[in-house]
Design a protein around this motif. Structure first.
Motif, PDB file in Angstrom:
ATOM      1  N   TYR A  77       0.856  -1.103   0.081  1.00 50.82           N
ATOM      2  CA  TYR A  77      -0.070  -0.170  -0.010  1.00 50.82           C
ATOM      3  C   TYR A  77       0.830   1.364  -0.140  1.00 50.82           C
ATOM      4  CZ  TYR A  77      -4.338  -2.402   0.711  1.00 50.82           C
ATOM      5  OH  TYR A  77      -5.456  -3.393   0.273  1.00 50.82           O
ATOM      6  N   ALA A  78       1.912   1.281   0.736  1.00 52.86           N
ATOM      7  CA  ALA A  78       2.928   2.298   0.716  1.00 52.86           C
ATOM      8  C   ALA A  78       3.481   2.568  -0.563  1.00 52.86           C
ATOM      9  CB  ALA A  78       4.137   2.356   1.804  1.00 52.86           C
ATOM     10  N   SER A  79       3.728   1.547  -1.208  1.00 55.79           N
ATOM     11  CA  SER A  79       4.507   1.604  -2.513  1.00 55.79           C
ATOM     12  C   SER A  79       3.378   2.331  -3.726  1.00 55.79           C
ATOM     13  CB  SER A  79       4.887   0.370  -3.076  1.00 55.79           C
ATOM     14  OG  SER A  79       3.612  -0.654  -3.281  1.00 55.79           O
ATOM     15  N   ASN A  80       2.013   2.179  -3.076  1.00 57.38           N
ATOM     16  CA  ASN A  80       0.951   2.643  -4.071  1.00 57.38           C
ATOM     17  C   ASN A  80       0.598   4.008  -3.745  1.00 57.38           C
ATOM     18  OD1 ASN A  80       0.387   0.928  -6.585  1.00 57.38           O
ATOM     19  ND2 ASN A  80       0.720  -0.592  -4.705  1.00 57.38           N
ATOM     20  N   GLY A  81       1.540   4.725  -2.738  1.00 58.67           N
ATOM     21  CA  GLY A  81       0.886   6.276  -2.453  1.00 58.67           C
ATOM     22  C   GLY A  81       0.072   6.420  -1.193  1.00 58.67           C
ATOM     23  N   PHE A  82       0.058   5.409  -0.228  1.00 63.92           N
ATOM     24  CA  PHE A  82      -0.685   5.270   1.023  1.00 63.92           C
ATOM     25  C   PHE A  82       0.432   5.531   2.247  1.00 63.92           C
ATOM     26  CE2 PHE A  82      -3.751   3.519  -1.732  1.00 63.92           C
ATOM     27  CZ  PHE A  82      -4.971   3.856  -1.168  1.00 63.92           C
ATOM     28  N   VAL A  83      -0.157   6.278   3.351  1.00 59.99           N
ATOM     29  CA  VAL A  83       0.382   6.071   4.384  1.00 59.99           C
ATOM     30  C   VAL A  83      -0.237   4.852   5.071  1.00 59.99           C
ATOM     31  CG1 VAL A  83       0.677   7.186   6.915  1.00 59.99           C
ATOM     32  CG2 VAL A  83       1.057   8.728   5.180  1.00 59.99           C
ATOM     33  N   ALA A  84       0.688   3.688   5.217  1.00 56.07           N
ATOM     34  CA  ALA A  84       0.008   2.544   5.739  1.00 56.07           C
ATOM     35  C   ALA A  84       0.471   2.140   7.179  1.00 56.07           C
ATOM     36  CB  ALA A  84       0.809   1.518   4.715  1.00 56.07           C
ATOM     37  N   VAL A  85      -0.421   1.954   7.952  1.00 54.54           N
ATOM     38  CA  VAL A  85      -0.176   1.859   9.525  1.00 54.54           C
ATOM     39  C   VAL A  85      -0.910   0.271   9.790  1.00 54.54           C
ATOM     40  CG1 VAL A  85      -0.692   2.676  11.688  1.00 54.54           C
ATOM     41  CG2 VAL A  85      -0.587   4.227   9.795  1.00 54.54           C
ATOM     42  N   VAL A  86       0.177  -0.268  10.251  1.00 52.83           N
ATOM     43  CA  VAL A  86      -0.103  -1.726  10.647  1.00 52.83           C
ATOM     44  C   VAL A  86      -0.442  -1.645  12.281  1.00 52.83           C
ATOM     45  CG1 VAL A  86       0.706  -4.104  11.033  1.00 52.83           C
ATOM     46  CG2 VAL A  86       1.511  -2.818   8.979  1.00 52.83           C
ATOM     47  N   LEU A  87      -1.531  -2.114  12.607  1.00 52.99           N
ATOM     48  CA  LEU A  87      -2.082  -2.401  14.077  1.00 52.99           C
ATOM     49  C   LEU A  87      -1.666  -3.390  14.918  1.00 52.99           C
ATOM     50  CD1 LEU A  87      -3.560  -1.064  16.419  1.00 52.99           C
ATOM     51  CD2 LEU A  87      -5.778  -1.965  15.489  1.00 52.99           C
ATOM     52  N   LYS A  88      -1.004  -3.477  15.679  1.00 52.78           N
ATOM     53  CA  LYS A  88      -0.810  -4.617  16.606  1.00 52.78           C
ATOM     54  C   LYS A  88      -1.573  -4.527  17.622  1.00 52.78           C
ATOM     55  CE  LYS A  88       2.803  -6.958  19.423  1.00 52.78           C
ATOM     56  NZ  LYS A  88       4.274  -6.810  20.180  1.00 52.78           N
ATOM     57  N   TYR A  89      -2.704  -5.072  17.455  1.00 57.19           N
ATOM     58  CA  TYR A  89      -3.933  -4.997  18.588  1.00 57.19           C
ATOM     59  C   TYR A  89      -3.805  -5.899  19.562  1.00 57.19           C
ATOM     60  CZ  TYR A  89      -6.511  -8.281  15.443  1.00 57.19           C
ATOM     61  OH  TYR A  89      -6.860  -9.099  14.580  1.00 57.19           O
ATOM     62  N   ARG A  90      -4.406  -5.654  20.903  1.00 54.58           N
ATOM     63  CA  ARG A  90      -4.194  -6.710  22.010  1.00 54.58           C
ATOM     64  C   ARG A  90      -5.424  -7.550  21.758  1.00 54.58           C
ATOM     65  NH1 ARG A  90      -5.966  -2.822  26.430  1.00 54.58           N
ATOM     66  NH2 ARG A  90      -6.865  -1.600  24.731  1.00 54.58           N
ATOM     67  N   MET A  91      -4.921  -8.923  22.330  1.00 56.37           N
ATOM     68  CA  MET A  91      -5.840  -9.906  22.337  1.00 56.37           C
ATOM     69  C   MET A  91      -6.927  -9.767  23.267  1.00 56.37           C
ATOM     70  SD  MET A  91      -4.982 -11.632  19.675  1.00 56.37           S
ATOM     71  CE  MET A  91      -4.666 -10.366  18.940  1.00 56.37           C
ATOM     72  N   PRO A  92      -8.218 -10.196  23.109  1.00 57.91           N
ATOM     73  CA  PRO A  92      -9.321  -9.943  24.038  1.00 57.91           C
ATOM     74  C   PRO A  92      -9.100 -10.538  25.370  1.00 57.91           C
ATOM     75  CG  PRO A  92     -10.162 -11.218  22.243  1.00 57.91           C
ATOM     76  CD  PRO A  92      -8.790 -10.801  21.800  1.00 57.91           C
ATOM     77  N   LYS A  93      -8.705 -11.810  25.263  1.00 57.77           N
ATOM     78  CA  LYS A  93      -8.498 -12.468  26.673  1.00 57.77           C
ATOM     79  C   LYS A  93      -9.785 -12.361  27.714  1.00 57.77           C
ATOM     80  CE  LYS A  93      -3.682 -12.206  26.362  1.00 57.77           C
ATOM     81  NZ  LYS A  93      -2.258 -11.772  27.106  1.00 57.77           N
ATOM     82  N   GLY A  94     -10.862 -12.603  27.021  1.00 54.43           N
ATOM     83  CA  GLY A  94     -12.091 -12.419  27.954  1.00 54.43           C
ATOM     84  C   GLY A  94     -12.899 -11.082  27.787  1.00 54.43           C
ATOM     85  N   ILE A  95     -12.359 -10.073  27.372  1.00 54.51           N
ATOM     86  CA  ILE A  95     -12.499  -8.801  27.459  1.00 54.51           C
ATOM     87  C   ILE A  95     -12.891  -8.179  26.103  1.00 54.51           C
ATOM     88  CG2 ILE A  95     -12.436  -6.317  28.200  1.00 54.51           C
ATOM     89  CD1 ILE A  95     -10.514  -7.446  30.350  1.00 54.51           C
ATOM     90  N   HIS A  96     -14.243  -8.361  25.703  1.00 53.96           N
ATOM     91  CA  HIS A  96     -14.542  -8.595  23.923  1.00 53.96           C
ATOM     92  C   HIS A  96     -14.082  -6.921  23.403  1.00 53.96           C
ATOM     93  CE1 HIS A  96     -18.306  -6.292  24.796  1.00 53.96           C
ATOM     94  NE2 HIS A  96     -18.380  -7.161  25.937  1.00 53.96           N
TER      95      HIS A  96
END
Length: 270
Positions: A77-96
């Motif tokens: 996506y960045a090579s096609n002109g986007f600011v591309a942001v990868v999200l490393k999100y937390r796992m829910p572990k019971g908290i949806h």
């Protein structure tokens, strides 16, 4: 020989991109959310503000496919002109509510940094794969209005928690002890949550997906269509699940061409 050259090019590209990634804690003031991070890939410098995408890797809400559904996508996506942001999100572990909290925060961070990153805050999209597609669709349907994206690209997404078509692992990991709570099951069955504020959406999947039934995407498309929201669905005859942006996927080039064509049609890119 062709496979070797593609692998070499992939490794070479990774070395180049390693010099251009900005990594940041998503919640710097919350020690208990320390693992949530974003990785920002910048495109070539532009005289005008560029679009952006927030990328949510899959992993069944128990882990994250950070490469093929995260960093590899961001490079493209960045090579096609986007600011591309990868999200490393937390796992829910019971908290949806935890993954969606991270996604909403990430979208707000992107828009808050519009001037710094030279991006158009009105062209901020969400990209999600599998369970990451469920998170992306959650952002499109049940998030606060201010945190909804302007467009969405969903790869073989988990959508419905209906027992006949749900990806049981994603459902169990997100809802935990509340898996039998009908109100929550309906809340996270996102085809039921589409409204007039849901953004335009592109859906990409395979007909022979045995992990997340194609009906998930079909139901979401139908809901979008009923609300007159611009939507497109492309179902490839084979490929299974989890192909992300892998070069060995049989429709690798077609996927890239379709995405760029759709983005132009939606006036996200020129």
């Amino acid at each position: 020989m062709r496979s070797f050259l593609l692998l070499f090019l992939s490794l070479f590209t990774s070395v180049i991109w390693a010099q251009n990634i900005e990594q940041s804690k998503l919640w710097p003031d919350k020690p208990n959310a320390n693992e949530a991070e974003i990785y920002i890939y910048q495109p070539k410098k532009s005289d005008k503000a560029v679009p952006a995408v927030l990328i949510c890797p899959g992993g069944g809400y128990s882990g994250l496919a950070m490469d093929r559904e995260g960093h590899d996508m961001a490079k493209w996506y960045a090579s096609n002109g986007f600011v591309a942001v990868v999200l490393k999100y937390r796992m829910p572990k019971g908290i949806h509510s935890v993954p969606l909290e991270d996604a909403e925060k990430a979208i707000s961070v992107i828009r808050e940094n519009a001037d710094k990153w030279n991006l158009d805050k009105n062209k901020v999209g969400i990209v999600g794969s599998s369970a990451g597609g469920h998170l992306a669709a959650s952002l499109c349907t049940i998030a606060k209005d201010a945190n909804r994206p302007n467009f969405a690209i969903l790869y073989y997404p988990v959508i419905s928690f209906d027992s006949k078509m749900a990806h049981k692992g994603s459902m169990k990991n997100l809802l935990g002890k509340d898996i039998d709570n009908k109100k929550l099951v309906d809340h996270y069955s996102l085809d039921k949550q589409v409204d007039d504020k849901t953004p335009k959406t592109l859906l990409l999947l395979s007909d022979d997906d045995r992990v997340v039934p194609p009906m998930n995407s079909i139901l979401y498309y139908m809901a979008l269509n009923e609300h007159h929201i611009p939507a497109s669905l492309y179902m490839f005859p084979n490929g299974g699940h989890g192909w992300g942006i892998r070069y060995d996927f049989g429709y690798y080039q077609e996927v890239k061409d379709l995405i760029l064509k759709w983005l132009r049609r939606m006036q996200i890119i020129d």
